[in-house]
Design a protein around this motif. Structure first.
Motif, PDB file in Angstrom:
ATOM      1  N   MET A 211       0.832  -1.213   0.000  1.00  0.00           N
ATOM      2  CA  MET A 211       0.000   0.000   0.000  1.00  0.00           C
ATOM      3  C   MET A 211       0.862   1.256   0.000  1.00  0.00           C
ATOM      4  SD  MET A 211      -3.004  -1.112  -0.371  1.00  0.00           S
ATOM      5  CE  MET A 211      -3.974   0.360  -0.099  1.00  0.00           C
ATOM      6  N   LEU A 212       1.977   1.205  -0.709  1.00  0.00           N
ATOM      7  CA  LEU A 212       2.890   2.337  -0.844  1.00  0.00           C
ATOM      8  C   LEU A 212       2.929   2.776  -2.307  1.00  0.00           C
ATOM      9  CD1 LEU A 212       5.821   0.848   1.279  1.00  0.00           C
ATOM     10  CD2 LEU A 212       4.101   2.514   2.044  1.00  0.00           C
ATOM     11  N   PRO A 213       2.973   4.072  -2.573  1.00  0.00           N
ATOM     12  CA  PRO A 213       2.961   4.549  -3.964  1.00  0.00           C
ATOM     13  C   PRO A 213       4.198   4.113  -4.741  1.00  0.00           C
ATOM     14  CG  PRO A 213       2.428   6.315  -2.433  1.00  0.00           C
ATOM     15  CD  PRO A 213       2.929   5.178  -1.607  1.00  0.00           C
ATOM     16  N   THR A 214       3.961   3.731  -5.997  1.00  0.00           N
ATOM     17  CA  THR A 214       5.071   3.379  -6.881  1.00  0.00           C
ATOM     18  C   THR A 214       5.623   4.599  -7.600  1.00  0.00           C
ATOM     19  OG1 THR A 214       3.637   2.993  -8.793  1.00  0.00           O
ATOM     20  CG2 THR A 214       4.008   1.128  -7.284  1.00  0.00           C
ATOM     21  N   GLY A 215       4.884   5.687  -7.580  1.00  0.00           N
ATOM     22  CA  GLY A 215       5.241   6.884  -8.338  1.00  0.00           C
ATOM     23  C   GLY A 215       4.437   7.038  -9.610  1.00  0.00           C
ATOM     24  N   ALA A 216       3.762   5.949 -10.016  1.00  0.00           N
ATOM     25  CA  ALA A 216       2.932   6.001 -11.225  1.00  0.00           C
ATOM     26  C   ALA A 216       1.497   6.347 -10.857  1.00  0.00           C
ATOM     27  CB  ALA A 216       2.978   4.651 -11.941  1.00  0.00           C
ATOM     28  N   CYS A 217       0.751   6.801 -11.855  1.00  0.00           N
ATOM     29  CA  CYS A 217      -0.670   7.091 -11.676  1.00  0.00           C
ATOM     30  C   CYS A 217      -1.485   6.160 -12.558  1.00  0.00           C
ATOM     31  CB  CYS A 217      -0.991   8.545 -12.013  1.00  0.00           C
ATOM     32  SG  CYS A 217      -0.369   9.716 -10.780  1.00  0.00           S
ATOM     33  N   GLN A 218      -2.728   5.903 -12.155  1.00  0.00           N
ATOM     34  CA  GLN A 218      -3.601   4.991 -12.867  1.00  0.00           C
ATOM     35  C   GLN A 218      -4.850   5.709 -13.350  1.00  0.00           C
ATOM     36  OE1 GLN A 218      -3.891   2.220  -9.495  1.00  0.00           O
ATOM     37  NE2 GLN A 218      -2.851   0.673 -10.739  1.00  0.00           N
ATOM     38  N   THR A 219      -5.457   5.152 -14.383  1.00  0.00           N
ATOM     39  CA  THR A 219      -6.702   5.699 -14.908  1.00  0.00           C
ATOM     40  C   THR A 219      -7.847   5.383 -13.954  1.00  0.00           C
ATOM     41  OG1 THR A 219      -5.907   5.373 -17.168  1.00  0.00           O
ATOM     42  CG2 THR A 219      -8.277   5.676 -16.867  1.00  0.00           C
ATOM     43  N   LEU A 220      -8.686   6.360 -13.701  1.00  0.00           N
ATOM     44  CA  LEU A 220      -9.845   6.126 -12.855  1.00  0.00           C
ATOM     45  C   LEU A 220     -10.822   5.186 -13.546  1.00  0.00           C
ATOM     46  CD1 LEU A 220     -10.665   9.738 -11.555  1.00  0.00           C
ATOM     47  CD2 LEU A 220      -9.083   8.052 -10.592  1.00  0.00           C
ATOM     48  N   ASN A 221     -11.418   4.269 -12.768  1.00  0.00           N
ATOM     49  CA  ASN A 221     -12.447   3.426 -13.360  1.00  0.00           C
ATOM     50  C   ASN A 221     -13.765   4.206 -13.434  1.00  0.00           C
ATOM     51  OD1 ASN A 221     -13.839   3.210 -10.852  1.00  0.00           O
ATOM     52  ND2 ASN A 221     -12.633   1.419 -10.255  1.00  0.00           N
ATOM     53  N   GLY A 222     -14.789   3.565 -13.964  1.00  0.00           N
ATOM     54  CA  GLY A 222     -16.043   4.279 -14.182  1.00  0.00           C
ATOM     55  C   GLY A 222     -16.660   4.806 -12.904  1.00  0.00           C
ATOM     56  N   GLY A 223     -16.615   4.004 -11.842  1.00  0.00           N
ATOM     57  CA  GLY A 223     -17.156   4.446 -10.571  1.00  0.00           C
ATOM     58  C   GLY A 223     -16.376   5.614 -10.002  1.00  0.00           C
ATOM     59  N   GLU A 224     -15.054   5.537 -10.073  1.00  0.00           N
ATOM     60  CA  GLU A 224     -14.224   6.623  -9.552  1.00  0.00           C
ATOM     61  C   GLU A 224     -14.458   7.918 -10.331  1.00  0.00           C
ATOM     62  OE1 GLU A 224     -10.112   4.822  -7.927  1.00  0.00           O
ATOM     63  OE2 GLU A 224     -10.586   4.293  -9.997  1.00  0.00           O
ATOM     64  N   ALA A 225     -14.669   7.808 -11.630  1.00  0.00           N
ATOM     65  CA  ALA A 225     -14.936   9.010 -12.420  1.00  0.00           C
ATOM     66  C   ALA A 225     -16.196   9.707 -11.930  1.00  0.00           C
ATOM     67  CB  ALA A 225     -15.058   8.649 -13.892  1.00  0.00           C
ATOM     68  N   ARG A 226     -17.160   8.950 -11.428  1.00  0.00           N
ATOM     69  CA  ARG A 226     -18.389   9.549 -10.911  1.00  0.00           C
ATOM     70  C   ARG A 226     -18.166  10.268  -9.579  1.00  0.00           C
ATOM     71  NH1 ARG A 226     -22.969   5.041 -11.098  1.00  0.00           N
ATOM     72  NH2 ARG A 226     -24.090   6.750 -10.059  1.00  0.00           N
ATOM     73  N   ILE A 227     -17.091   9.891  -8.865  1.00  0.00           N
ATOM     74  CA  ILE A 227     -16.822  10.544  -7.579  1.00  0.00           C
ATOM     75  C   ILE A 227     -16.625  12.045  -7.773  1.00  0.00           C
ATOM     76  CG2 ILE A 227     -15.160  10.733  -5.685  1.00  0.00           C
ATOM     77  CD1 ILE A 227     -14.668   7.735  -5.939  1.00  0.00           C
ATOM     78  N   SER A 228     -15.909  12.415  -8.816  1.00  0.00           N
ATOM     79  CA  SER A 228     -15.664  13.840  -9.046  1.00  0.00           C
ATOM     80  C   SER A 228     -16.715  14.462  -9.958  1.00  0.00           C
ATOM     81  CB  SER A 228     -14.273  14.051  -9.664  1.00  0.00           C
ATOM     82  OG  SER A 228     -14.152  13.353 -10.886  1.00  0.00           O
ATOM     83  N   GLY A 229     -17.776  13.700 -10.259  1.00  0.00           N
ATOM     84  CA  GLY A 229     -18.850  14.204 -11.106  1.00  0.00           C
ATOM     85  C   GLY A 229     -20.180  14.196 -10.391  1.00  0.00           C
ATOM     86  N   GLU A 230     -21.086  13.322 -10.865  1.00  0.00           N
ATOM     87  CA  GLU A 230     -22.454  13.329 -10.340  1.00  0.00           C
ATOM     88  C   GLU A 230     -22.576  12.648  -8.989  1.00  0.00           C
ATOM     89  OE1 GLU A 230     -22.363   9.666 -13.130  1.00  0.00           O
ATOM     90  OE2 GLU A 230     -21.296  11.558 -12.822  1.00  0.00           O
ATOM     91  N   GLY A 231     -21.544  11.897  -8.562  1.00  0.00           N
ATOM     92  CA  GLY A 231     -21.585  11.221  -7.277  1.00  0.00           C
ATOM     93  C   GLY A 231     -21.909   9.748  -7.411  1.00  0.00           C
ATOM     94  N   ILE A 232     -21.632   8.988  -6.350  1.00  0.00           N
ATOM     95  CA  ILE A 232     -21.830   7.546  -6.379  1.00  0.00           C
ATOM     96  C   ILE A 232     -22.008   7.042  -4.948  1.00  0.00           C
ATOM     97  CG2 ILE A 232     -19.369   6.925  -6.202  1.00  0.00           C
ATOM     98  CD1 ILE A 232     -19.943   4.737  -8.343  1.00  0.00           C
ATOM     99  N   TYR A 233     -22.636   5.896  -4.803  1.00  0.00           N
ATOM    100  CA  TYR A 233     -22.836   5.221  -3.522  1.00  0.00           C
ATOM    101  C   TYR A 233     -21.479   5.004  -2.845  1.00  0.00           C
ATOM    102  CZ  TYR A 233     -24.270   1.202  -0.548  1.00  0.00           C
ATOM    103  OH  TYR A 233     -24.507   0.319   0.481  1.00  0.00           O
ATOM    104  N   PRO A 234     -21.331   5.344  -1.560  1.00  0.00           N
ATOM    105  CA  PRO A 234     -20.011   5.247  -0.916  1.00  0.00           C
ATOM    106  C   PRO A 234     -19.423   3.840  -0.862  1.00  0.00           C
ATOM    107  CG  PRO A 234     -21.485   6.619   0.401  1.00  0.00           C
ATOM    108  CD  PRO A 234     -22.325   5.978  -0.667  1.00  0.00           C
ATOM    109  N   PHE A 235     -20.277   2.810  -1.044  1.00  0.00           N
ATOM    110  CA  PHE A 235     -19.792   1.433  -0.939  1.00  0.00           C
ATOM    111  C   PHE A 235     -19.957   0.697  -2.266  1.00  0.00           C
ATOM    112  CE2 PHE A 235     -21.706   2.848   3.117  1.00  0.00           C
ATOM    113  CZ  PHE A 235     -20.525   3.020   3.832  1.00  0.00           C
ATOM    114  N   PHE A 236     -19.762   1.437  -3.364  1.00  0.00           N
ATOM    115  CA  PHE A 236     -19.949   0.826  -4.684  1.00  0.00           C
ATOM    116  C   PHE A 236     -18.907  -0.250  -4.958  1.00  0.00           C
ATOM    117  CE2 PHE A 236     -16.820   4.063  -5.625  1.00  0.00           C
ATOM    118  CZ  PHE A 236     -16.076   3.566  -6.690  1.00  0.00           C
TER     119      PHE A 236
END
Length: 338
Positions: A211-236
């Protein structure tokens, strides 16, 4: 508008209770200055995860998943060790399965009540911890400093101000976060499925098996993309994810909306928290933790430059401060200005 501050008991612990308008907050000075409760009394809303009497033994041992605990430094340090300049720091390994140090040393340290009172319709308490050569934490973090945490409750909500000053003669590494545990549902008349949340997240940091960062970034999945948009169930899905903060309209925040009653809890963390950790306890329900952090997990050891990791060095006498606010609004209601 009446406001009040009083010392009280909380499941056998000394506590300070702040009340203004319909809002009430309770702070535990002897357990890391944890803001263990934040409620809207008139509407019967309880926003933070609070321990039950049966959970108190676990809470007293590991208080990081209730209320708003202080993480200093936040999250994980690889092997509990890092080196900056000529100084090497050794923190205890308290996550043995991954051989990491986890969550720092202030969340279970007694804090001093410096001041409290009422002023123009608001109630406040100011708590502080002063670390010097006589403090046990100095053995692992040999820097004299003072951390002051102020909570103010008004008829518009809760205001938290964190203030840290380096009292030493050499630069001090600074890393701070809050393991804010939001109760779902916060209305007793609603269900978990009535809730959606948003957060101003940007990129997800890739984490390795420890659980330590590798330095790389990953693409958000569909549910994560909704977190910064219309919102999503906290336990999706199970979440133990680390993100950069991506403020929207000059604000860095999480919202949690009760769709049944059209109420929204807003947690405006402030722009100086440049990263978010979002953890939902394996999507088991009942609570989730949107955690604002100044820095990337394992920042001193991370394979990224300081401007990306968020690792700060406070010069002698330098002060760091930031204010966060929590409040409730109608879904179509106004937003409280910072």
């Amino acid at each position: 508008m009446m406001a009040n501050v009083e010392e009280c008991g909380y499941l056998g612990l000394r506590a300070i209770r702040l009340t203004a308008g319909s809002y009430q907050a309770v702070v535990l000075p002897d357990i890391g200055a944890n803001l263990i409760s934040f409620r809207d009394i008139d509407r019967g809303l309880s926003f933070l995860r609070e321990p039950t009497p049966d959970e108190m033994p676990v809470f007293l041992t590991t208080p990081t998943t209730w209320g708003i605990p202080v993480l200093f430094p936040p999250n994980r340090i690889e092997d509990g060790t890092f080196t900056i300049g000529n100084m090497t720091y050794h923190f205890p390994i308290n996550e043995e399965s991954r051989q990491n140090h986890l969550h720092g040393f202030l969340h279970n340290t007694p804090w001093t009540v410096e001041d409290s009172g009422r002023l123009e319709g608001e109630a406040f308490v100011r708590l502080a911890v002063h670390v010097d050569e006589t403090h046990p934490a100095y053995q692992i973090f040999p820097h004299p400093f003072q951390f002051t945490l102020e909570y103010r409750v008004t008829c518009t909500g809760l205001r938290q101000t964190a203030d840290v000053v380096n009292l030493g003669h050499w630069p001090m590494p600074f890393m701070l976060g809050f393991h804010t545990a939001i109760r779902i549902p916060f209305s007793p008349l609603s269900t978990e499925r009535d809730y959606v949340f948003t957060a101003t997240i940007g990129r997800r940091w890739e984490l390795n098996h420890r659980m330590l960062p590798t330095g790389a970034c990953q693409t958000l999945n569909g549910g994560e993309a909704r977190i910064s948009g219309e919102g999503i169930y906290p336990f999706f899905e199970p979440m133990d994810n680390h993100y950069t903060a991506s403020p929207q309209n000059g604000r860095n925040y999480v919202t949690v909306t009760d769709k049944r009653f059209n109420l929204r809890l807003v947690y405006d963390a402030g722009l100086r928290y440049r990263h978010w950790m979002i953890w939902n306890n394996n999507a088991e329900g009942r609570f989730f933790c949107p955690e604002p952090q100044t820095n990337l997990v394992n920042a001193p050891n991370a394979p990224v430059p300081p401007d990306a990791s968020g690792l700060l060095m406070l010069s002698p006498g330098e002060r760091w401060t930031e204010t966060s606010i929590l409040y409730v609004e109608d879904v179509e209601g106004p937003v409280l200005s910072r």
